[in-house]
Scaffold this motif. Structure first.
Motif: not given
Length: 138
Positions: A22-26, A28-31
């Motif tokens: 979870v990135m800033k401001k909520g 969603p993302a992936h690493t």
């Protein structure tokens, strides 16, 4: 992302995987993670691949990461399911400590998959049978 992982693995990565975050401001993302040996040419090839095949603008690099691993060897077992292109043979990875104490066994997935499909036997039955036979040999 799955395509990027496939490319990394096909081009020399030891392993590659994705972790949901979870990135800033909520948001969603992936690493995307990629392990490689300490070779500058291989590293630069894999970095270029990640930039080309993902939308990333930057990559964090961690070098000289310590790794503990078990000793590995393979056993070949013959399964009762022999009506297939593998003639019922499966390689089983045996993981052990340096004193030869066996810690785990794992049947090679792709080989089990071929036998399961061609012999019409559930994959879990093929892999568990291969591992049981391997335990009898160690």
């Amino acid at each position: 992302m799955a395509h990027a992982i496939d490319l990394l693995l096909e081009n020399g990565a030891i392993d590659a995987w994705i972790v949901p975050i979870v990135m800033k401001k909520g948001r969603p993302a992936h690493t995307l993670n990629c392990l490689c040996h300490d070779e500058k040419t291989k590293e630069s090839d894999l970095l270029a691949m990640m930039f080309r095949h993902t939308t990333t603008l930057g990559i964090r690099i961690h070098r000289n990461i310590a790794r503990a691993s078990l000793h590995r060897r393979f056993l070949k077992v013959k399964l009762p399911y022999q009506d297939n292109s593998r003639d019922g043979e499966v390689d089983v990875k045996v993981s052990s400590f340096k004193n030869d104490e066996v810690v785990s066994l794992k049947a090679e997935f792709d080989q089990c998959k071929v036998i399961a499909k061609e012999s019409n036997v559930p994959l879990k039955v093929v892999s568990s049978t291969a591992e049981r036979l391997a335990w009898e040999l160690v």
